[in-house]
Design an enzyme around this catalytic site. Structure first.
Site, PDB file in Angstrom:
ATOM      1  N   HIS A   1      -7.798  33.343 -17.824  1.00 36.61           N
ATOM      2  CA  HIS A   1      -8.386  33.274 -19.169  1.00 36.61           C
ATOM      3  C   HIS A   1      -7.580  32.316 -20.037  1.00 36.61           C
ATOM      4  CE1 HIS A   1      -5.200  35.721 -20.934  1.00 36.61           C
ATOM      5  NE2 HIS A   1      -5.420  36.678 -20.041  1.00 36.61           N
TER       6      HIS A   1
ATOM      7  N   ASP B   1      -6.257  40.855 -28.061  1.00 41.54           N
ATOM      8  CA  ASP B   1      -5.715  42.212 -28.044  1.00 41.54           C
ATOM      9  C   ASP B   1      -6.790  43.190 -27.576  1.00 41.54           C
ATOM     10  OD1 ASP B   1      -3.289  41.338 -29.072  1.00 41.54           O
ATOM     11  OD2 ASP B   1      -3.908  41.639 -31.151  1.00 41.54           O
TER      12      ASP B   1
ATOM     13  N   LEU C   1     -11.353  43.288 -35.284  1.00 40.46           N
ATOM     14  CA  LEU C   1     -11.124  41.859 -35.064  1.00 40.46           C
ATOM     15  C   LEU C   1     -12.103  41.356 -34.007  1.00 40.46           C
ATOM     16  CD1 LEU C   1      -9.441  39.317 -35.638  1.00 40.46           C
ATOM     17  CD2 LEU C   1      -7.881  40.036 -33.808  1.00 40.46           C
TER      18      LEU C   1
END
EC number: 5.4.99.25
Length: 314
Positions: A43, A48, A200
């Protein structure tokens, strides 16, 4: 001696995964790798576990070019909880301080303005940056704080979305290396009340089209659909991939005739017309413009190979 057998498919491309909440980026990567039965995967810029949104997964030879995405800008939507500060600067951490929320609209606008443009940011202890060979979050989990230097970042755009009660919602377009949790923590201190991230979402990476994002659930549905139709899953999965050179889409293209590309693919710099004076270039060959790797203009104006696509025999 015979060459060791490669495990998985030689599939090359980039999947724009919509990472679900509560899953680490590495877990998401491994799930995609298994679904595609890819021999290699990586990736480009971890999210997170709390975060959702665009996580480009590079498969096969595309992993060689993932570094160019690490340098790209990104866009996020974030919701902050005001009045509470946590040790990780997000909702996964422990509350370490609570203060009343008393700032005015004018004070908020002034505080937000200090985060626009070129600024310096001290990374959170709960980040994957390394100090003396060890990741910062590993020190943090042991209760150890180590010195961190401020790093230059750029916030191209910071949009105020809403402020309702103890919640503040923003949209942030920023450069590589920007920690949204740190922006929210620093903003909370400027406002005098503390703050942490409770939501987020990464909306965009570089110029990748948002509409090409896919979920793990959709990938699994395609695998089931392929089984029902008695066709290879690759027939439904592979069209979802972006080209393997898409991580380097911001670089100019140099097309080599087949007579020159042979030398380039063997590791030799070549001369060609139409090349820029300096810098990195995407190199293609022949009339169909097949991507064969990344090159760099050397001191003699030649296109020197830097990273090459390797084609494995079936």
């Amino acid at each position: 001696m015979s060459r060791p057998r490669r495990r998985g498919r030689d599939i090359n491309g980039v999947l724009l995964l919509d990472k679900p909440q509560g899953m680490s980026s590495n877990d998401a990567l491994q799930k995609v790798k298994r679904i595609y039965n890819a021999n290699r995967a990586g990736h480009t810029g971890a999210l997170d576990p709390l975060a959702t949104g665009m996580l480009p997964i590079c498969l096969g030879e595309a992993t060689k070019f993932s570094q160019y995405l690490l340098d790209s800008d990104k866009r996020y939507r974030v919701i902050a909880r005001l009045g509470q500060r946590t040790d990780t600067s997000d909702a996964d951490g422990q509350i370490v301080e609570e203060r009343p929320v008393t700032f005015s609209a004018e004070q908020l606008a002034a505080a937000l303005d200090t985060f626009r443009g070129d600024i310096e940011q001290i990374p959170s202890m709960y980040s994957a940056l390394k100090y003396q060979g060890k990741k910062l979050y590993e020190y943090a989990r042991q209760g150890i704080e180590v010195p961190r230097e401020a790093r230059p970042i750029t916030v191209y755009e910071l949009l105020f979305i809403r402020h309702e009660g103890n919640e503040l919602e923003l949209e942030i377009h920023c450069s590589k290396g920007t920690y949204i949790r740190t922006i929210i923590d620093d903003l909370g201190e400027k406002l005098g009340c503390g703050a942490h991230v409770i939501y987020l979402r990464r909306l965009a990476v570089s110029k990748y089209p948002v509409e090409r994002m896919v979920t793990l659930e959709h990938l699994r549905e395609l695998v089931e659909q392929a089984e029902q139709q008695d066709i290879p899953a690759a027939e439904l999965l592979d069209p979802l991939l972006m080209p393997m050179d898409s991580p380097a889409s911001d670089y100019p293209v140099v097309n080599l005739p087949l007579t020159s590309s042979v030398y380039f693919k063997n590791g030799n710099p070549v001369r060609t017309s139409g090349a820029p004076l300096e810098g990195l270039v995407r190199v293609t060959e022949g009339e169909n413009g097949k991507f064969i790797g990344m090159g760099e203009i050397d001191d003699e104006g030649r296109v020197a190979p830097r990273r090459l696509v390797v084609e494995y025999p079936a």
